[in-house]
Design an enzyme around this catalytic site. Structure first.
Site, PDB file in Angstrom:
ATOM      1  N   ASP A  20      15.272-117.590  66.924  1.00 18.22           N
ATOM      2  CA  ASP A  20      14.628-118.911  66.862  1.00 18.22           C
ATOM      3  C   ASP A  20      15.626-120.048  67.034  1.00 18.22           C
ATOM      4  OD1 ASP A  20      15.899-118.480  64.476  1.00 18.22           O
ATOM      5  OD2 ASP A  20      14.227-119.097  63.206  1.00 18.22           O
ATOM      6  N   LYS A  43      22.832-122.001  51.891  1.00 15.80           N
ATOM      7  CA  LYS A  43      22.030-123.137  51.397  1.00 15.80           C
ATOM      8  C   LYS A  43      22.535-123.744  50.081  1.00 15.80           C
ATOM      9  CE  LYS A  43      17.816-121.557  53.719  1.00 15.80           C
ATOM     10  NZ  LYS A  43      18.228-120.211  54.142  1.00 15.80           N
ATOM     11  N   ASP A  97      18.028-124.971  65.300  1.00 16.40           N
ATOM     12  CA  ASP A  97      17.428-123.819  64.646  1.00 16.40           C
ATOM     13  C   ASP A  97      15.983-124.236  64.378  1.00 16.40           C
ATOM     14  OD1 ASP A  97      17.375-121.505  62.659  1.00 16.40           O
ATOM     15  OD2 ASP A  97      17.036-123.201  61.332  1.00 16.40           O
TER      16      ASP A  97
END
Ligand code: GTP
Length: 369
Positions: A112, A163, A222
């Site tokens: 993706d 993250k 992304d």
């Protein structure tokens, strides 16, 4: 590249949760960028970089990929590794171990990602360092959505943090979702269960001093959120279609105003006094009425947009029908075959699921099923 046969594994099996409501007929990796499936762009880039064979790891909608790409595509041999259940981002690589083999380093890519990275350079950097894994790194303003690295002078990744909260990010260099992996990697991925390469494998490799980074510039998005998908199409227009592009058999009334860049697919009709652009992609055979205003949006094929409607910063699915005097704005998604009745306003990230009919305005984030 010598005599080696460069292979690439593409992770193509994700559910694509956040963009999923747009369409039931295709996985996110086949969403159009400039009216062409994202995976086509990726395969073309790989072929240009000297890759000969691609292994698509698939589970969800596997047949769609197999029917579309078959055994050869874009000059590449295509093979498939099917999963009965999702294995996340590391498990599929382990599962494809036999197809990949142990002879050479190989590329592994999140499907993706829209990029024009020169994969060849990434592979060369991996060879030079002798790493077990080399991650392509991209500099971003807000790294908190991504895997962030702390990089040493020689390109070694000292720390890999997935993250992190904004204040804890060790740098602005993030994991671009594109790697070169040496066969030792298989020893780092447990077999037979879902494994996140970002959470389980990269932090361990960093501790062992076996993880390197390769920073690149150029195009990179992304595609997770609707705004990422809009951004990918904007980048496409800026890079490949700055002056716009018009398909075959397009019918524009003489007083339509086009503000470039705009890409208009085959067989599209646009009524008088409409203003289209900048940053608009319209799929084949979509019909747009008069007095319509569209900016910064993607309209899939075979949609209908009626008179005096305004669409800004939104994504409209295939065969959707948008009524008259409608306003759709700010990251809204309208799913395939959905119907938005006259005078409705949708804004601030409202998602309309496929085939849903909407008769009332919605002005706060919501998912309409
Ligand atoms: P979002 O969280 O909405 O972006 O969904 P996603 O499923 O795409 O997740 P994520 O961005 O974490 O996935 C990164 C890449 O790995 C994407 O290209 C996915 O298609 C792919 N992927 C995710 N899970 C799996 C899986 O279980 N199997 C395979 N083969 N690919 C996967």
């Amino acid at each position: 590249m010598g005599s080696m046969r460069l292979k690439a594994v593409i992770l193509a099996g994700g559910f694509g949760t956040r963009l999923r409501p747009l369409t039931c007929t295709r996985p996110k990796i086949l969403f159009p960028i400039g009216n062409r499936p994202l995976l086509d762009w990726t395969l073309e880039g790989l072929a240009r970089s000297g890759v000969e064979e691609v292994i698509l790891t698939v589970n969800y909608m596997a047949e769609t990929f197999m029917q579309r790409y078959g055994e050869f595509s874009h000059g590449l041999r295509i093979r498939y590794s099917r999963e009965k259940r999702p294995l996340k981002t590391g498990g599929p690589i382990k599962r494809a171990e036999e197809l990949i083999g142990h002879e050479e380093a190989f590329l592994a890519l999140n499907g993706d990602v829209f990029t024009n990275l020169d994969y060849r350079r990434l592979v060369e950097s991996h060879r030079r360092s002798g790493a077990t894994a080399t991650i392509a790194l991209y500099r971003v303003d807000d790294p908190s959505r991504y895997g962030v690295v702390e990089l040493a002078e020689d390109g070694r990744v000292m720390r890999f943090v997935e993250k992190p909260p904004p204040e804890a990010a060790p740098s602005n260099l993030v994991n671009a979702g594109i790697y070169v992996l040496s066969p030792e990697i298989f020893g780092y991925i447990p077999e037979g269960r879902p494994v996140s390469i970002e959470h389980e494998v990269f932090p361990r490799l960093a501790r062992d001093g076996r993880l390197y980074g390769y920073e690149f510039e150029g195009l990179w998005v992304d595609i997770g959120l609707p705004e990422d998908y809009l951004e990918a199409n904007r980048l496409f227009l800026d890079t490949y279609a700055k002056g716009g592009w018009l398909g075959k058999d397009v019918h524009l009334e003489p007083d339509v105003e086009i503000v470039q860049p705009v890409l208009i697919g085959n067989g599209v009709t646009i009524g008088g006094k409409s203003k289209i652009g900048p940053y608009v992609v319209i799929g084949d055979h979509t019909s747009i009425g008069q007095g319509v205003c569209i900016t910064n949006s993607i309209i899939f094929a075979d949609a209908v947009v009626a008179d005096f409607t305004s669409i800004r910063g939104a994504i409209i699915g295939e065969n959707a029908i948008i009524g008259r005097w409608v306003k759709i704005e700010d990251r809204c998604i309208v799913g395939d075959h959905a119907i938005i009745l006259d005078n409705v306003t949708l804004t601030r990230g409202v998602t309309v699921c496929p085939s849903k009919e909407v008769a009332e305005s919605v002005l706060t984030p919501a998912r309409l099923m």
